[in-house]
Design a protein around this motif. Structure first.
Motif, PDB file in Angstrom:
ATOM      1  N   ALA A  39      10.197  14.622-102.522  1.00  0.00           N
ATOM      2  CA  ALA A  39       8.669  14.531-101.604  1.00  0.00           C
ATOM      3  C   ALA A  39       7.186  15.045-103.039  1.00  0.00           C
ATOM      4  CB  ALA A  39       8.455  15.675-100.459  1.00  0.00           C
ATOM      5  N   SER A  43      17.867  15.999-101.227  1.00  0.00           N
ATOM      6  CA  SER A  43      16.562  15.233-100.883  1.00  0.00           C
ATOM      7  C   SER A  43      17.266  13.626-100.830  1.00  0.00           C
ATOM      8  CB  SER A  43      15.377  15.279-100.284  1.00  0.00           C
ATOM      9  OG  SER A  43      15.031  14.882 -99.867  1.00  0.00           O
ATOM     10  N   LYS A  67       8.476  18.328 -95.349  1.00  0.00           N
ATOM     11  CA  LYS A  67       9.681  18.067 -96.732  1.00  0.00           C
ATOM     12  C   LYS A  67      10.405  20.124 -96.785  1.00  0.00           C
ATOM     13  CE  LYS A  67       9.020  14.043 -96.639  1.00  0.00           C
ATOM     14  NZ  LYS A  67       9.744  13.408 -95.678  1.00  0.00           N
TER      15      LYS A  67
END
Length: 248
Positions: free
Chosen positions: A58, A54, A68
């Protein structure tokens, strides 16, 4: 309420990520709702499932993490991908009280949505691993069947005990797993006996053998069940899955 398993060892190359990925897949295939959380800045768990890291992790941001979470190719298995973003890596590596509280808050907020959440940690006993332990309900420790298998474990166990006390017993020893197991080697048998004598019943009966399929599967972005479903590695993690379910 779901169970949060923290997969941890202070050493690298002991089968930690392999266990986190394939045990979570085995649990999902057995019908359990499973989530894999990649907290290792190397993001190997993310890559093992054929996904890209990512842009930002998150788990350390205040916004809800539900959006997410990504579905994987394995039914019932989702993942919260890791991040290599330097800012995130630094914040996670130096996790203070704010980050620790945020991680636990996020996992507690979704625990009712899953039967199992598995957290893959970096190979260390640093702040990030301690943060993951604080947010978990169980710790699963892979140990490689090698000469120095027990070396350094004292520090890790002391860290785990401190977290158990600090969290009023929220965290428990989920189990110890012997990996890279070769029954034909005398060293393996010696390590097996030593670990079971020292730790007793918390050592899983299941062991993970040396199996090239376990090493090759991640390069194809697959679990061992997708890559080599008839392999010894797939059988071992199926057996481990059954033991984990029985220990509920």
């Amino acid at each position: 309420m779901g169970r949060i398993l923290c997969v941890v060892n202070q050493k690298g190359g002991v089968g930690k990520t392999t266990t986190a990925v394939n045990l979570s897949a085995a649990l999902a295939m057995s019908g359990q709702r499973a989530l894999l959380v990649d907290l290792d800045p190397q993001c190997n768990a993310t890559g093992s499932l054929g996904l890209e890291p990512s842009d930002g992790h998150a788990i350390i941001n205040p916004e809800p993490i539900d959006s997410k979470i990504v579905e994987t190719e394995v039914a019932n298995l989702s993942i919260l991908r890791g991040s290599r973003t330097l800012q995130d890596v630094d914040r996670l590596a130096d996790a203070g009280e704010t980050e620790t509280s945020q991680v636990r808050k996020h996992l507690d907020s979704i625990i009712d949505q899953y039967d199992f959440i598995l957290v893959d940690c970096p190979p260390s006993v640093g702040p990030l691993t301690q943060t993951a332990l604080t947010a978990s309900t169980e710790v699963l420790m892979p140990i490689q069947c090698e000469y120095f298998a027990m070396e350094g474990l004292t520090q890790l166990i002391q860290t785990i005990k401190k977290v158990i006390v600090a969290t009023d017993g929220r965290l428990t020893f989920g189990g110890i797993l012997l990996t890279m197991y070769d029954p034909y080697l005398e060293l393996t048998r010696e390590v097996d006996e030593e670990v079971r004598d020292f730790f007793g019943d918390i050592v899983f009966d299941s062991v993970v053998p040396r199996d090239v399929s376990l090493s090759e599967a991640p390069s194809h972005g697959q679990t061992v069940f997708e890559y080599a479903p008839r392999s010894r590695g797939a059988f071992a993690y199926t057996q481990l899955c059954m033991e984990v379910l029985e220990r509920d």
